[in-house]
Design a protein around this motif. Structure first.
Motif, PDB file in Angstrom:
ATOM      1  N   TYR A 161      -6.116 -11.309   4.653  1.00  0.00           N
ATOM      2  CA  TYR A 161      -6.612  -9.609   4.907  1.00  0.00           C
ATOM      3  C   TYR A 161      -7.856  -9.340   3.517  1.00  0.00           C
ATOM      4  N   ASN A 162      -9.422  -9.512   3.581  1.00  0.00           N
ATOM      5  CA  ASN A 162      -9.835  -9.702   2.842  1.00  0.00           C
ATOM      6  C   ASN A 162     -10.270  -8.252   2.115  1.00  0.00           C
ATOM      7  N   ASP A 163      -9.689  -8.185   1.102  1.00  0.00           N
ATOM      8  CA  ASP A 163      -9.474  -6.612   0.226  1.00  0.00           C
ATOM      9  C   ASP A 163     -10.703  -6.050  -0.374  1.00  0.00           C
ATOM     10  N   TYR A 164     -11.980  -6.841  -0.459  1.00  0.00           N
ATOM     11  CA  TYR A 164     -13.555  -5.636  -0.340  1.00  0.00           C
ATOM     12  C   TYR A 164     -13.406  -5.159   0.994  1.00  0.00           C
ATOM     13  N   GLU A 165     -13.450  -5.847   2.355  1.00  0.00           N
ATOM     14  CA  GLU A 165     -13.486  -5.091   3.583  1.00  0.00           C
ATOM     15  C   GLU A 165     -14.922  -5.669   3.564  1.00  0.00           C
ATOM     16  N   LYS A 166     -15.994  -6.575   2.922  1.00  0.00           N
ATOM     17  CA  LYS A 166     -17.605  -6.355   3.651  1.00  0.00           C
ATOM     18  C   LYS A 166     -17.622  -8.563   3.499  1.00  0.00           C
ATOM     19  N   ILE A 167     -18.228  -8.926   3.818  1.00  0.00           N
ATOM     20  CA  ILE A 167     -18.853 -10.166   4.032  1.00  0.00           C
ATOM     21  C   ILE A 167     -19.303 -10.892   3.063  1.00  0.00           C
ATOM     22  N   ASP A 168     -19.768 -10.268   1.823  1.00  0.00           N
ATOM     23  CA  ASP A 168     -20.543 -10.799   1.398  1.00  0.00           C
ATOM     24  C   ASP A 168     -19.820 -10.938   0.150  1.00  0.00           C
ATOM     25  N   THR A 169     -18.732 -10.381   0.008  1.00  0.00           N
ATOM     26  CA  THR A 169     -17.773 -10.907  -1.420  1.00  0.00           C
ATOM     27  C   THR A 169     -16.049 -11.016  -0.512  1.00  0.00           C
ATOM     28  N   LEU A 170     -15.419 -11.870  -0.465  1.00  0.00           N
ATOM     29  CA  LEU A 170     -14.390 -12.757   0.164  1.00  0.00           C
ATOM     30  C   LEU A 170     -12.617 -12.438  -0.778  1.00  0.00           C
ATOM     31  N   TYR A 171     -12.642 -11.536  -1.457  1.00  0.00           N
ATOM     32  CA  TYR A 171     -11.769 -11.008  -2.286  1.00  0.00           C
ATOM     33  C   TYR A 171      -9.857 -11.148  -1.129  1.00  0.00           C
ATOM     34  N   VAL A 172      -9.793 -12.297  -0.776  1.00  0.00           N
ATOM     35  CA  VAL A 172      -8.827 -12.382   0.310  1.00  0.00           C
ATOM     36  C   VAL A 172      -7.265 -13.065  -0.332  1.00  0.00           C
ATOM     37  N   SER A 173      -6.361 -11.743   0.124  1.00  0.00           N
ATOM     38  CA  SER A 173      -5.082 -12.249   0.356  1.00  0.00           C
ATOM     39  C   SER A 173      -4.311 -11.943   1.197  1.00  0.00           C
ATOM     40  N   PRO A 174      -2.860 -12.825   1.164  1.00  0.00           N
ATOM     41  CA  PRO A 174      -1.630 -12.263   1.854  1.00  0.00           C
ATOM     42  C   PRO A 174      -0.981 -10.998   2.306  1.00  0.00           C
ATOM     43  N   LYS A 175      -1.072 -11.001   3.054  1.00  0.00           N
ATOM     44  CA  LYS A 175      -0.428  -9.473   3.697  1.00  0.00           C
ATOM     45  C   LYS A 175       1.249  -9.879   4.186  1.00  0.00           C
ATOM     46  N   GLN A 176       2.105  -9.101   4.979  1.00  0.00           N
ATOM     47  CA  GLN A 176       2.816  -9.003   5.342  1.00  0.00           C
ATOM     48  C   GLN A 176       3.060  -7.528   5.950  1.00  0.00           C
ATOM     49  N   TYR A 177       2.779  -7.893   7.530  1.00  0.00           N
ATOM     50  CA  TYR A 177       2.749  -6.522   8.478  1.00  0.00           C
ATOM     51  C   TYR A 177       4.467  -6.038   8.555  1.00  0.00           C
ATOM     52  N   ALA A 178       4.808  -4.442   8.331  1.00  0.00           N
ATOM     53  CA  ALA A 178       5.933  -5.067   8.992  1.00  0.00           C
ATOM     54  C   ALA A 178       6.718  -4.252  10.059  1.00  0.00           C
ATOM     55  N   LYS A 179       5.085  -3.636  10.649  1.00  0.00           N
ATOM     56  CA  LYS A 179       6.049  -3.304  12.229  1.00  0.00           C
ATOM     57  C   LYS A 179       5.647  -4.931  12.928  1.00  0.00           C
ATOM     58  N   SER A 180       6.260  -4.331  14.359  1.00  0.00           N
ATOM     59  CA  SER A 180       6.069  -5.099  15.361  1.00  0.00           C
ATOM     60  C   SER A 180       5.183  -5.673  15.986  1.00  0.00           C
ATOM     61  N   ILE A 181       4.581  -6.743  16.404  1.00  0.00           N
ATOM     62  CA  ILE A 181       3.465  -6.788  17.269  1.00  0.00           C
ATOM     63  C   ILE A 181       3.991  -7.697  18.542  1.00  0.00           C
ATOM     64  N   GLN A 182       3.185  -7.256  19.859  1.00  0.00           N
ATOM     65  CA  GLN A 182       3.888  -7.776  21.099  1.00  0.00           C
ATOM     66  C   GLN A 182       2.636  -8.049  21.598  1.00  0.00           C
ATOM     67  N   TYR A 183       2.663  -9.716  21.806  1.00  0.00           N
ATOM     68  CA  TYR A 183       1.129 -10.374  22.182  1.00  0.00           C
ATOM     69  C   TYR A 183       1.895 -10.794  24.166  1.00  0.00           C
ATOM     70  N   TYR A 184       0.708 -10.409  24.829  1.00  0.00           N
ATOM     71  CA  TYR A 184       0.734 -11.095  26.809  1.00  0.00           C
ATOM     72  C   TYR A 184      -0.671 -12.076  26.625  1.00  0.00           C
ATOM     73  N   ASN A 185      -0.229 -12.855  27.606  1.00  0.00           N
ATOM     74  CA  ASN A 185      -1.251 -13.881  28.187  1.00  0.00           C
ATOM     75  C   ASN A 185      -0.594 -14.476  29.483  1.00  0.00           C
ATOM     76  N   VAL A 186      -2.308 -14.340  30.197  1.00  0.00           N
ATOM     77  CA  VAL A 186      -1.864 -14.860  32.131  1.00  0.00           C
ATOM     78  C   VAL A 186      -2.664 -16.091  32.399  1.00  0.00           C
TER      79      VAL A 186
END
Length: 621
Positions: A453-478
């Motif tokens: 994730y880009n910690d700066y949250e603006k496209i002209d600055t890329l301060y990207v670092s790893p994160k881990q999401y503590a909650k569940s994610i549900q994905y569906y496809n057909v």
């Protein structure tokens, strides 16, 4: 030039192999069904020189149907992953840089051959501006039970934008052998791959791209973020898979598989950019990461005709990753510069065939300090040749890839040392094939998902670092696909629906992806040539597409800009004359008159209108 010389080499060999010896008896032509291609799972296909709509979809740099993958503006650079279900999963830790490895050939993507006479396969296609793309292969059996195959795929494309050249090579050498009594089987290969890209960082001002200013139609005039950055992914692999069967039936089978592979990823930037952070002493950037892995798997199975095959195995995965970077930030933070570890697992697999049923059960679990596990159950029922249903359930716990755990760079923001939990996935997949339509569906739950994730949250600055999401994610496809034919016309349809349930936007996907092709096929010139011409419509709905970071060689989550919602229309005319297939395509021709709102990421535009051509050519002795 290396592409050209390799092409001439294989072409001359293929011509020589087809010369008739007038002093010998008349040569006997082998049936094409005897020219076979197979993989480690023993899935076998026959060399096919026909011209179908499936061949049109596979005529690309990857040489496979890339539905759900959106190629970037320059051939061989990157692909936006629209179809989330296509993401690769390895239970053993990888070194990262996944965006760069879509075209990288893994162990299970290498093919082996069995041919009664020498076979040559040549693929050629034009690229963007200067360059070409070529894949040339020569396969021969020196004996009925011994095959050698050599192949080389390469591309060089300057690209439309400044500092966007791609230059890649993939060398493959494979051999396969079985003993005359068919008790011993061997498949082995060597693969050497290098993927070089200039890194523009995308365009600075999208209004230049979207404007009607004539000068900006020359895409090299658009301002980009980096004018001298580049990246390189390189890897070599030695692989062997062999087994020995004691008896012809109801027998013990001893198995062994091993490979050694080293990879490195390098990011070079002579002139640092403040967009990526503060460099050490203002010096040029030279980040290099090396990854070595040695894998061994031994097993024994009991094979019978009545109960199937029961296999027990143990494996050893040893790896070492280190940074060849003198990072002052890493030294100040006392960060490690290498990660060496071993993972051992023990497992069992059961394969059973009975009448129209096929079952497979796999259980694998680590017994070392670093825990990982995988459990799969698959059941398939074939009603007939045209209809089947397959159900697969899977649950795994995957060790984090090394790039999430530690990194070093000459840029201060790209130095870290983390401790993350295993990523967990539980999924259920269904695939139904009928004469009316093909249907697939998937439901997956992800826990402890890792992402950038880009910690700066603006496209002209890329301060990207790893994160881990503590909650569940549900994905569906057909996904639904069906081809309709009426006389000489055909309408091929494929549509995928996706949805994600999550509290935060971590996994972002387009809700709809579709591809529809209307085409016409007929023989001309007294049936000497087969013509195929048609129109393809591609579309995906708007969504927050992941952005790209060249230092990490990977995508990161962004939540500011949506892309998508634009059609992509291609017009093609293909032809087949004997074993030659010729392709001509006007790609994305609606870019000539539509809005300039087509992007791969928020600041990387999709391809403009291009006319490209090429061929596929098979030679048989």
């Amino acid at each position: 030039m290396r592409i050209f010389y390799f092409f001439l080499f294989l072409f001359s060999i293929s011509l020589f192999s087809q010369e008739k010896d007038t002093s010998s008896v008349k040569s006997i032509k082998a049936d094409i069904s005897l020219y076979k291609i197979y993989n480690l799972k023993k899935d076998t296909i026959v060399v096919d020189t026909s011209l179908t709509i499936a061949d049109e979809y596979k005529y690309n740099y990857l040489r496979k149907d890339n539905f759900g993958l959106l190629p970037f503006s320059n051939e061989g650079f990157l692909y936006t992953q629209l179809d989330f279900s296509k993401k690769k999963t390895f239970i053993f830790p990888q070194f990262g840089f996944h965006a760069k490895q879509v075209a990288y050939l893994d162990v299970n993507e290498i093919s082996y051959y069995s041919v009664p006479t020498p076979l040559t396969d040549i693929y050629f296609k034009t690229v963007m501006r200067q360059g070409q793309s070529l894949d040339a292969l020569l396969s021969l059996n020196t004996q009925k039970n011994l095959n050698f195959t050599v192949a080389y795929k390469a591309i060089r494309s300057v690209g439309d934008y400044f500092n966007s050249l791609t230059s890649s090579g993939h060398f493959r050498f494979t051999t396969s052998y079985f003993a005359p009594n068919k008790k011993y089987f061997l498949n082995a290969h060597f693969v050497g791959q290098d993927i070089l890209n200039q890194e523009s960082g995308g365009i600075k001002d999208v209004s230049q791209f979207e404007s009607n200013e004539p000068s900006f139609k020359q895409r090299e005039r658009l301002d980009v973020y980096f004018d001298n950055a580049s990246s390189k992914l390189k890897g070599n692999r030695f692989f062997i898979d062999h087994n020995y069967k004691l008896k012809d039936s109801n027998s013990l089978v001893f198995k062994h598989q091993a490979f050694y592979e080293y990879k490195f990823y390098e990011f070079l930037q002579p002139t640092p950019s403040s967009r990526l952070g503060v460099p050490d002493n203002g010096a040029s950037i030279n980040n290099k990461t090396r990854f070595d892995v040695f894998y061994n798997k031994v097993g024994v199975s009991f094979l019978t005709k009545k109960i199937g095959e029961l296999n027990f195995f143990i494996d050893n995965y040893v790896y070492n990753q280190f940074y060849v970077t003198n990072s002052l930030t890493a030294i100040a933070l006392n960060l490690p510069n290498n990660l060496h570890s071993r993972v051992n697992t023990v497992g069992a697999q059961y394969d059973f065939f009975h009448s129209k049923w096929k079952f497979n059960i796999l259980a694998q679990n680590a017994f070392t300090d670093r825990k990982t596990s995988n459990f799969e159950v698959t059941a398939k029922y074939n009603w007939n040749v045209f209809s089947s249903i397959e159900i697969k359930a899977q649950q795994n716990s995957k060790l984090p890839d090394n790039i999430y755990l530690f990194a070093q760079s000459s840029y201060d923001k790209y130095n870290w040392s983390n401790s993350f939990k295993n990523e967990k996935e539980s999924s259920l997949k269904v695939l139904a094939t009928t004469k009316w339509l093909n249907l697939s569906a998937q439901y997956s739950i992800y826990n402890d998902k890792l992402y950038f994730y880009n910690d700066y949250e603006k496209i002209d600055t890329l301060y990207v670092s790893p994160k881990q999401y503590a909650k569940s994610i549900q994905y569906y496809n057909v996904e639904i696909s069906k081809e309709f034919k009426f006389k000489k016309f055909g309408l091929d349809n494929r549509i995928k629906f996706q949805d994600v349930k999550q509290d935060d936007k971590v996994v972002n996907v387009p809700s709809v992806i579709t591809r529809n092709t209307l085409y016409y096929t007929d023989h001309v010139f007294r049936k000497a040539m087969l013509i195929q011409t048609g129109l393809t419509f591609n579309y995906f709905s708007k969504y927050y597409a992941d952005d790209y970071n060249p230092i990490l060689g990977d995508f990161f989550v962004q939540r500011q800009t949506k892309i998508g919602g634009f059609p992509m229309l291609d017009f093609f005319v293909n032809a087949r004359v004997r074993q030659v297939r010729i392709y001509l395509k006007a790609e994305h021709f609606n870019a000539l008159f539509g809005d300039r709102n087509y992007y791969n990421t928020p600041n990387y535009p999709y391809r403009d209108f291009k006319v490209r051509f090429g061929l596929e050519w098979n030679f048989f002795k």
